[in-house]
Design a protein around this motif. Structure first.
Motif, PDB file in Angstrom:
ATOM      1  N   GLU A  55       0.816  -1.227   0.000  1.00  0.00           N
ATOM      2  CA  GLU A  55       0.000   0.000   0.000  1.00  0.00           C
ATOM      3  C   GLU A  55       0.843   1.267   0.000  1.00  0.00           C
ATOM      4  O   GLU A  55       0.312   2.366   0.067  1.00  0.00           O
ATOM      5  CB  GLU A  55      -0.902   0.000   1.247  1.00  0.00           C
ATOM      6  CG  GLU A  55      -2.042  -0.991   1.137  1.00  0.00           C
ATOM      7  CD  GLU A  55      -2.804  -1.170   2.440  1.00  0.00           C
ATOM      8  OE1 GLU A  55      -3.955  -1.624   2.379  1.00  0.00           O
ATOM      9  OE2 GLU A  55      -2.237  -0.870   3.516  1.00  0.00           O
ATOM     10  N   PHE A 102       0.449   0.548  -5.832  1.00  0.00           N
ATOM     11  CA  PHE A 102      -0.736   1.274  -5.374  1.00  0.00           C
ATOM     12  C   PHE A 102      -0.692   2.663  -5.997  1.00  0.00           C
ATOM     13  O   PHE A 102       0.274   3.422  -5.801  1.00  0.00           O
ATOM     14  CB  PHE A 102      -0.733   1.369  -3.843  1.00  0.00           C
ATOM     15  CG  PHE A 102      -1.872   2.158  -3.299  1.00  0.00           C
ATOM     16  CD1 PHE A 102      -3.186   1.688  -3.423  1.00  0.00           C
ATOM     17  CD2 PHE A 102      -1.676   3.391  -2.683  1.00  0.00           C
ATOM     18  CE1 PHE A 102      -4.258   2.415  -2.929  1.00  0.00           C
ATOM     19  CE2 PHE A 102      -2.746   4.121  -2.194  1.00  0.00           C
ATOM     20  CZ  PHE A 102      -4.041   3.632  -2.317  1.00  0.00           C
ATOM     21  N   ASP A 103      -1.722   3.004  -6.777  1.00  0.00           N
ATOM     22  CA  ASP A 103      -1.762   4.286  -7.472  1.00  0.00           C
ATOM     23  C   ASP A 103      -2.210   5.345  -6.476  1.00  0.00           C
ATOM     24  O   ASP A 103      -3.365   5.364  -6.036  1.00  0.00           O
ATOM     25  CB  ASP A 103      -2.734   4.195  -8.666  1.00  0.00           C
ATOM     26  CG  ASP A 103      -2.646   5.441  -9.542  1.00  0.00           C
ATOM     27  OD1 ASP A 103      -2.250   6.506  -9.020  1.00  0.00           O
ATOM     28  OD2 ASP A 103      -2.955   5.339 -10.748  1.00  0.00           O
ATOM     29  N   GLU A 121      -5.162   7.536  -8.039  1.00  0.00           N
ATOM     30  CA  GLU A 121      -6.489   6.936  -8.206  1.00  0.00           C
ATOM     31  C   GLU A 121      -6.896   6.130  -6.972  1.00  0.00           C
ATOM     32  O   GLU A 121      -8.042   5.718  -6.842  1.00  0.00           O
ATOM     33  CB  GLU A 121      -6.490   6.007  -9.429  1.00  0.00           C
ATOM     34  CG  GLU A 121      -6.070   6.682 -10.720  1.00  0.00           C
ATOM     35  CD  GLU A 121      -7.081   7.728 -11.175  1.00  0.00           C
ATOM     36  OE1 GLU A 121      -8.238   7.700 -10.694  1.00  0.00           O
ATOM     37  OE2 GLU A 121      -6.701   8.590 -11.988  1.00  0.00           O
ATOM     38  N   GLU A 122      -5.902   5.868  -6.105  1.00  0.00           N
ATOM     39  CA  GLU A 122      -6.122   5.100  -4.883  1.00  0.00           C
ATOM     40  C   GLU A 122      -6.701   3.719  -5.177  1.00  0.00           C
ATOM     41  O   GLU A 122      -7.643   3.252  -4.524  1.00  0.00           O
ATOM     42  CB  GLU A 122      -6.994   5.884  -3.894  1.00  0.00           C
ATOM     43  CG  GLU A 122      -6.252   7.129  -3.404  1.00  0.00           C
ATOM     44  CD  GLU A 122      -7.059   7.956  -2.429  1.00  0.00           C
ATOM     45  OE1 GLU A 122      -8.282   7.979  -2.554  1.00  0.00           O
ATOM     46  OE2 GLU A 122      -6.438   8.568  -1.544  1.00  0.00           O
ATOM     47  N   ASP A 123      -6.180   3.141  -6.193  1.00  0.00           N
ATOM     48  CA  ASP A 123      -6.465   1.733  -6.462  1.00  0.00           C
ATOM     49  C   ASP A 123      -5.143   1.043  -6.817  1.00  0.00           C
ATOM     50  O   ASP A 123      -4.090   1.688  -6.818  1.00  0.00           O
ATOM     51  CB  ASP A 123      -7.510   1.582  -7.583  1.00  0.00           C
ATOM     52  CG  ASP A 123      -7.027   2.178  -8.885  1.00  0.00           C
ATOM     53  OD1 ASP A 123      -5.862   2.679  -8.925  1.00  0.00           O
ATOM     54  OD2 ASP A 123      -7.766   2.169  -9.880  1.00  0.00           O
ATOM     55  N   PHE A 124      -5.181  -0.232  -7.095  1.00  0.00           N
ATOM     56  CA  PHE A 124      -3.948  -0.991  -7.335  1.00  0.00           C
ATOM     57  C   PHE A 124      -3.795  -1.301  -8.819  1.00  0.00           C
ATOM     58  O   PHE A 124      -4.759  -1.731  -9.471  1.00  0.00           O
ATOM     59  CB  PHE A 124      -3.961  -2.299  -6.546  1.00  0.00           C
ATOM     60  CG  PHE A 124      -3.836  -2.087  -5.058  1.00  0.00           C
ATOM     61  CD1 PHE A 124      -2.593  -2.080  -4.447  1.00  0.00           C
ATOM     62  CD2 PHE A 124      -4.973  -1.886  -4.270  1.00  0.00           C
ATOM     63  CE1 PHE A 124      -2.488  -1.879  -3.073  1.00  0.00           C
ATOM     64  CE2 PHE A 124      -4.862  -1.676  -2.914  1.00  0.00           C
ATOM     65  CZ  PHE A 124      -3.623  -1.668  -2.302  1.00  0.00           C
ATOM     66  N   ARG A 175      -6.476  -2.874 -13.158  1.00  0.00           N
ATOM     67  CA  ARG A 175      -6.650  -2.088 -11.936  1.00  0.00           C
ATOM     68  C   ARG A 175      -7.575  -2.845 -11.008  1.00  0.00           C
ATOM     69  O   ARG A 175      -8.628  -3.325 -11.431  1.00  0.00           O
ATOM     70  CB  ARG A 175      -7.247  -0.716 -12.264  1.00  0.00           C
ATOM     71  CG  ARG A 175      -6.243   0.210 -12.890  1.00  0.00           C
ATOM     72  CD  ARG A 175      -6.779   1.604 -13.046  1.00  0.00           C
ATOM     73  NE  ARG A 175      -5.724   2.494 -13.498  1.00  0.00           N
ATOM     74  CZ  ARG A 175      -4.885   3.131 -12.680  1.00  0.00           C
ATOM     75  NH1 ARG A 175      -5.013   2.993 -11.378  1.00  0.00           N
ATOM     76  NH2 ARG A 175      -3.955   3.918 -13.172  1.00  0.00           N
ATOM     77  N   LEU A 176      -7.156  -2.968  -9.792  1.00  0.00           N
ATOM     78  CA  LEU A 176      -7.975  -3.680  -8.815  1.00  0.00           C
ATOM     79  C   LEU A 176      -8.261  -2.718  -7.657  1.00  0.00           C
ATOM     80  O   LEU A 176      -7.384  -1.954  -7.238  1.00  0.00           O
ATOM     81  CB  LEU A 176      -7.255  -4.928  -8.321  1.00  0.00           C
ATOM     82  CG  LEU A 176      -6.986  -5.979  -9.404  1.00  0.00           C
ATOM     83  CD1 LEU A 176      -6.080  -7.084  -8.896  1.00  0.00           C
ATOM     84  CD2 LEU A 176      -8.302  -6.587  -9.903  1.00  0.00           C
ATOM     85  N   PRO A 177      -9.461  -2.783  -7.135  1.00  0.00           N
ATOM     86  CA  PRO A 177      -9.858  -1.757  -6.157  1.00  0.00           C
ATOM     87  C   PRO A 177      -9.284  -1.977  -4.762  1.00  0.00           C
ATOM     88  O   PRO A 177      -9.155  -1.022  -4.000  1.00  0.00           O
ATOM     89  CB  PRO A 177     -11.384  -1.888  -6.130  1.00  0.00           C
ATOM     90  CG  PRO A 177     -11.653  -3.297  -6.543  1.00  0.00           C
ATOM     91  CD  PRO A 177     -10.587  -3.673  -7.494  1.00  0.00           C
ATOM     92  N   SER A 178      -8.956  -3.225  -4.422  1.00  0.00           N
ATOM     93  CA  SER A 178      -8.536  -3.459  -3.037  1.00  0.00           C
ATOM     94  C   SER A 178      -7.323  -4.381  -2.975  1.00  0.00           C
ATOM     95  O   SER A 178      -7.021  -5.106  -3.930  1.00  0.00           O
ATOM     96  CB  SER A 178      -9.678  -4.100  -2.251  1.00  0.00           C
ATOM     97  OG  SER A 178      -9.887  -5.403  -2.749  1.00  0.00           O
ATOM     98  N   VAL A 186      -6.006  -7.842  -4.944  1.00  0.00           N
ATOM     99  CA  VAL A 186      -4.648  -8.018  -5.487  1.00  0.00           C
ATOM    100  C   VAL A 186      -4.057  -9.347  -5.019  1.00  0.00           C
ATOM    101  O   VAL A 186      -3.508 -10.128  -5.802  1.00  0.00           O
ATOM    102  CB  VAL A 186      -3.745  -6.850  -5.046  1.00  0.00           C
ATOM    103  CG1 VAL A 186      -2.281  -7.145  -5.388  1.00  0.00           C
ATOM    104  CG2 VAL A 186      -4.190  -5.555  -5.697  1.00  0.00           C
TER     105      VAL A 186
END
Lengths: 507, 200
Positions: B58, B91-92, B95-98, B108-111, B115
């Motif tokens: 993170e 972790f971007d 955009e606060e996603d992965f 892109r994965l949200p959590s 991942v």
């Protein structure tokens, strides 16, 4: 490398084992000390360069870059909200005045370098052409804000370097943290590799030591082997001298000693042999000498007592008696020479001057030539050192030897040439003693006879007894010297006598 | 020692150690289905996950999750085939996603859980080709798994830990050894499957 040599290398001798042990003690002692010092120095140096303080600073740097990135994000989002919430912009939109709305956006976004485009489909689309001094890669970021029923899209170009710097700093800090965590491993690896290399070098040095020591020990072993052969009676041993160090000097001394021993033994053996021949000559002379007078008297009596008239018989008798008397005379001469040979006295060395000795020889030459009937036919030249040369010789005996040699040379020249020739008598003084030489330009000796010429009763002369040269050699050997027959450069025979000097400093 | 010699020694040592190591590691259920002669393995390596790993993922810095599967003949030491499932996870911060990159693919994965599921829960990963397993038809094989968190790639490792000048005889050798130690995974887990028969 041959298998034998390899086996020899792997199986050192006792001497080599001692050298190896000495090498090992010196090398391993110094290496162990060096490794202790190096290990300590490497660990200290590594801990100075890689420590927690630097690690903390690096981690702080990573955090700064992260904060910078987050700050950029916050600023960008604030700008997006400010534009979207701007009252004049919203008023322009409410009045459906696209031109005024665009003008307001241009005014709001002009000072923000990252803003590249603002779009509110379908009425507003403002672009901000940027001219950067150094074009760099930018990451496209879109912020969306609701404006009424529509969505305001704000396009930003965030410098990629912000992300890259953060990643690079993070990687560096991570590797540094690992280096810090495993610093004992890293410094230990340095010490281990260094130790391995030093150990390898020590092994190499030991190998070179073995090879170098083998050069010495091989020669020592040769010397030991040669000593055993000498002990077994072999005096022909000669150990090769391969270098110029102390071992080579030892080998040279050994070779000289063996050669002296061989010469000494040959001298003793020759003198013993001559002694035997002298005894034989004495008995022979005694046995021959005794009946000669009765034979001669009996023959004379036989001739004188004949009273007959037969002239032919008388003449035959006279001839027979003459022959008997002639042969008896020859036998008497032989007996005389045998007796002389058997009664040859022992050499008694006394201090003398070589120059005087040569002078005596020079003085006796005319009488010798006259005796041989070579006066005016053969020239005898006697040359020697000008100064005083003290020697320890038996002048009488040595002169007899030289007379024998000169007499032989003159006779050889006489027999070979009707026009005459030369005999050269020379003397030279060197570090090893005196070298006397008698040579002629006569027919010379057959090289096969160079050694045999000194054997008793060996002669090639018509009336020789073969005792002259043995007498000469006996005299020379009793002086502690040596004599050799060679070929003269003038074509004749050459006899070389080496005699030791009497002066102590030259012994 | 040249770099080539060091590398050869390292490879041979690794092979020997690997072969010896697989014999002693934990065995766990691992699903292997042969389709058209190729085994497809499914398993989870989620035990790699821990709070430190989550924090690292993170952070916004690119990190690696690498899962390697090797097939071995039962009792054998020479690998038949291998497959790697490598995720680069970032972790971007914007955009606060992965962002997960697998090979050339980005997604892109949200959590973080998504991942970890994507990277550590392997589903039907093909190992090798049918040709690799043809000689082992009817024989028993097993699969060995090594899941690693954040091994530093060879190129990055070389970039960060550079050899000293060529005049130093020891430095390059030490750096090679140190690289292997420093750039290996921060955390790793290994396990193997039970023996399975290669179907005809």
């Amino acid at each position: 490398m041959r298998p034998g040599k390899l086996r020899g290398l792997l199986r050192p001798t006792r001497f080599e084992r001692k050298i190896l042990l000495a090498l090992a003690v010196v090398a391993l002692g110094s290496v162990a000390g060096a490794l202790l010092l190096v290990g300590s120095a490497v660990r200290d140096a590594y801990r100075t360069g890689v420590n927690a303080s630097f690690g903390d600073d690096l981690a702080g740097g990573v955090e700064v870059r992260r904060e910078k990135l987050l700050l950029t994000r916050t600023v960008t989002r604030l700008l997006a909200s400010r534009i979207a919430d701007d009252a004049r912009f919203r008023d322009a939109l409410a009045e459906n005045d696209a031109e005024a709305a665009a003008a307001r956006i241009e005014a709001l976004g002009a000072s923000h370098e990252a803003l590249e485009r603002v779009r509110l489909a379908p009425i507003v689309d403002v672009r901000f052409p940027r001219e950067h001094d150094e074009p760099e890669e930018r990451r496209a970021v879109v912020e969306k804000r609701p404006v009424g029923d529509a969505t305001l899209e704000l396009y930003f170009g965030i410098p990629e370097s912000l992300f890259e710097d953060y990643q690079r700093a993070g990687d560096t800090a991570e590797v540094y943290a690992r280096l810090l965590e495993r610093r004992d491993f890293v410094s230990g690896t340095y010490v281990a590799i260094y130790s391995a290399l030093v150990f390898a070098i020590t092994l190499l040095a030991a190998g070179i030591g073995v090879i170098l020591s083998r050069r010495v020990t091989e020669r020592v072993r040769s010397l030991v082997h040669a000593t055993r052969r000498v002990g077994a009676g072999d005096l022909t041993v000669n150990v090769p001298v391969k270098s110029d160090d102390e071992v080579a000097e030892l080998i040279q001394s050994f070779n000289d000693m063996v050669r002296d021993l061989a010469e000494s033994r040959a001298r003793v053996e020759y003198l013993q042999r001559i002694g035997g021949w002298q005894e034989f000559a004495r008995r022979l002379a005694h046995e021959i000498k005794n009946p000669l007078t009765p034979i001669q008297l009996a023959a004379q009596e036989m001739r004188d007592s004949y009273g007959g008239d037969d002239e032919a018989h008388r003449r035959r008798l006279e001839d027979a008696v003459a022959i008997i008397q002639e042969e008896v005379a020859t036998l008497r001469r032989l007996v005389s020479e045998f007796t002389d040979f058997s009664r040859l006295p022992k050499v008694k060395g006394e201090p003398a001057d070589l120059r005087d000795f040569l002078h005596e020889i020079r003085r006796s030459v005319p009488a010798l030539l006259a005796d041989l009937g070579a006066d005016g036919l053969v020239e005898v030249r006697v040359e020697g050192p000008k100064g005083v040369v003290p020697v320890e010789i038996d002048s009488m005996m040595l002169k007899r030897a030289m007379d024998n040699l000169i007499r032989n040379a003159v006779q050889a020249v006489q027999e070979s040439s009707a026009t005459g020739g030369h005999v050269y008598v020379t003397a030279e003084v060197g570090a090893g003693g005196v070298t006397l030489e008698v040579r002629d330009d006569g027919p010379g000796l057959d090289p096969a006879d160079f050694e045999r010429a000194f054997d008793p009763y060996f002669t090639k002369k018509r009336e020789g007894t073969g005792l002259g040269l043995p007498i000469v050699k006996k005299i020379v050997l009793e002086h502690g010297g040596s004599i050799h027959a060679k070929a003269a450069p003038e074509g004749g025979a050459r006899f070389v006598l080496h005699l030791p000097l009497s002066r102590p400093e030259l012994d | 020692l040249s770099r080539g010699t060091v590398a050869l020694i390292a490879v041979l040592s690794t092979l020997c150690l690997a072969a010896a190591a697989w014999a002693g590691i934990a065995e766990r259920p691992l699903q292997a289905q042969f389709r058209a002669g190729v085994p497809h393995v499914s398993f989870s390596a989620r035990e790699l996950e821990d709070p430190k790993l989550r924090r690292a993922l993170e952070s916004g810095l690119g990190k690696q999750l690498v899962v390697t599967v090797q097939a071995f003949p039962s009792g054998g030491e020479q690998a038949i085939a291998s497959a790697t499932h490598a995720c680069r996870v970032t972790f971007d911060l914007w955009e606060e996603d992965f962002v997960v990159r697998i090979g050339n693919q980005h997604e892109r994965l949200p959590s973080l859980d998504a991942v970890l599921s994507r990277c550590l829960e392997i589903r039907a990963l093909p190992v090798g080709t049918a040709d690799d397993f043809r000689p082992y038809v009817g024989k028993r094989v097993f699969f060995a798994v090594r899941a690693e968190f954040n091994p530093i790639s060879r190129s990055r490792c070389h970039g960060l830990l550079r050899s000293p000048g060529s005049a130093d005889p020891i430095g390059p050798v030490v750096v090679n050894i140190v690289r292997r130690e420093i750039c290996r995974a921060e955390k790793a887990t290994e396990f193997r499957s039970a023996d399975v028969e290669v179907p005809r």
